[in-house]
Motif scaffolding. Structure first.
Motif, short mmCIF file in Angstrom:
data_model
loop_
_atom_site.label_atom_id
_atom_site.label_comp_id
_atom_site.label_asym_id
_atom_site.label_seq_id
_atom_site.Cartn_x
_atom_site.Cartn_y
_atom_site.Cartn_z
N ASN A 49 0.85 -1.18 0.00
CA ASN A 49 0.00 0.00 0.00
C ASN A 49 0.89 1.24 0.00
O ASN A 49 1.56 1.53 0.98
CB ASN A 49 -0.91 -0.01 1.24
CG ASN A 49 -1.97 1.07 1.18
OD1 ASN A 49 -1.90 2.00 0.37
ND2 ASN A 49 -2.97 0.94 2.03
N ILE A 50 0.89 1.97 -1.12
CA ILE A 50 1.68 3.20 -1.22
C ILE A 50 0.78 4.43 -1.30
O ILE A 50 1.24 5.52 -1.64
CB ILE A 50 2.66 3.16 -2.42
CG1 ILE A 50 1.91 3.01 -3.74
CG2 ILE A 50 3.70 2.06 -2.24
CD1 ILE A 50 2.78 3.18 -4.97
N ALA A 51 -0.49 4.26 -0.96
CA ALA A 51 -1.44 5.38 -0.97
C ALA A 51 -1.10 6.33 0.17
O ALA A 51 -0.53 5.93 1.19
CB ALA A 51 -2.87 4.87 -0.80
N SER A 52 -1.45 7.60 0.01
CA SER A 52 -1.16 8.57 1.06
C SER A 52 -2.02 8.33 2.31
O SER A 52 -1.59 8.59 3.42
CB SER A 52 -1.35 10.00 0.54
OG SER A 52 -2.66 10.16 0.05
N LEU A 58 -5.25 -3.39 4.54
CA LEU A 58 -5.69 -3.42 3.14
C LEU A 58 -4.76 -4.25 2.25
O LEU A 58 -5.23 -5.05 1.44
CB LEU A 58 -5.83 -2.00 2.59
CG LEU A 58 -6.39 -1.88 1.17
CD1 LEU A 58 -7.78 -2.52 1.07
CD2 LEU A 58 -6.45 -0.41 0.76
N SER A 59 -3.46 -4.08 2.38
CA SER A 59 -2.52 -4.84 1.54
C SER A 59 -2.70 -6.34 1.73
O SER A 59 -2.81 -7.10 0.75
CB SER A 59 -1.08 -4.46 1.89
OG SER A 59 -0.80 -3.16 1.45
N GLU A 88 1.48 -8.87 -9.67
CA GLU A 88 2.15 -8.02 -8.70
C GLU A 88 1.63 -6.61 -8.86
O GLU A 88 1.04 -6.28 -9.89
CB GLU A 88 3.66 -8.07 -8.87
CG GLU A 88 4.17 -7.62 -10.22
CD GLU A 88 5.67 -7.79 -10.36
OE1 GLU A 88 6.40 -7.50 -9.39
OE2 GLU A 88 6.11 -8.20 -11.44
N GLY A 89 1.84 -5.80 -7.84
CA GLY A 89 1.37 -4.43 -7.96
C GLY A 89 1.35 -3.70 -6.65
O GLY A 89 1.96 -4.12 -5.66
N PHE A 90 0.61 -2.59 -6.65
CA PHE A 90 0.53 -1.70 -5.51
C PHE A 90 -0.89 -1.21 -5.32
O PHE A 90 -1.66 -1.14 -6.29
CB PHE A 90 1.40 -0.45 -5.74
CG PHE A 90 2.85 -0.76 -5.94
CD1 PHE A 90 3.69 -0.89 -4.84
CD2 PHE A 90 3.38 -0.91 -7.21
CE1 PHE A 90 5.04 -1.16 -5.02
CE2 PHE A 90 4.72 -1.19 -7.40
CZ PHE A 90 5.56 -1.32 -6.29
N ILE A 91 -1.21 -0.85 -4.10
CA ILE A 91 -2.43 -0.09 -3.83
C ILE A 91 -1.99 1.36 -3.92
O ILE A 91 -1.15 1.81 -3.14
CB ILE A 91 -3.01 -0.44 -2.46
CG1 ILE A 91 -3.40 -1.92 -2.45
CG2 ILE A 91 -4.20 0.46 -2.14
CD1 ILE A 91 -3.64 -2.50 -1.09
#
Length: 173
Positions: A49-52, A58-59, A88-91
């Motif tokens: 999770n790279i959201a602000s 969540l991750s 693969e990925g990011f939030i």
């Protein structure tokens, strides 16, 4: 004699359709997915999770939900490395914003919880199916967001997101 010939037409059409589906090199399942022949394994890497704005679990919840969807809707075995396909990925975004304002006030009558993920899918069997794409889903709610309500909304949004990712990878939607 004409009646006998016309009664075979639906049978022949059905056989032709079945032959064309089974001979194209893709296996279809009743869940709507199509897994390429030769694909046996999949790896789902942790979605950081790279959201602000961060929701603590969540991750983990999204990563496990995607693994569960693949496990329940495909014949693929999950492995940690050297898989035939990898997710693969990011939030990238987790936000709460007003969706509708109350008449005559500055207060939100309806709020929206949105989650955006960025997914990279690598398919070693059919490389043209590789993709990198963002997916966003949201749920609206009224009033202030309570923690139990936030957990429920997160589950509902995660369900929609995992369906979107699964369909993009395996249903060619």
């Amino acid at each position: 004699m004409k009646k006998l010939k016309s009664s075979w037409l639906p049978v022949l059409m059905t056989m032709a359709m079945l032959f064309s589906v089974t001979s194209c090199g893709v296996k279809y399942s009743f869940t709507g997915g199509s897994i390429p022949d030769g694909m046996k394994t999949v790896s789902v890497l942790y979605f950081e999770n790279i959201a602000s704005m961060v929701y603590p679990t969540l991750s983990q919840n999204f990563t496990e939900a995607l693994k569960e969807r693949i496990r329940n809707q495909s014949r693929l075995s999950q492995v940690n490395d050297n898989a035939d396909a990898t997710f693969e990925g990011f939030i990238t975004d987790y936000s709460i914003s007003p969706a509708a304002v109350e008449a005559g006030t500055d207060r939100a009558a309806l709020n929206r919880l949105s989650i955006t993920i960025k997914v990279s899918y690598h398919n070693k069997i059919v490389e043209k199916d590789n993709f990198e794409q963002s997916f966003t889903r949201f749920k609206d709610f009224s009033g202030q967001l309570q923690s139990a309500q936030e957990e429920t909304l997160n589950k509902e949004i995660i369900t929609m997101l995992t369906e979107d990712v699964y369909n993009k990878a395996f249903a060619n939607w």
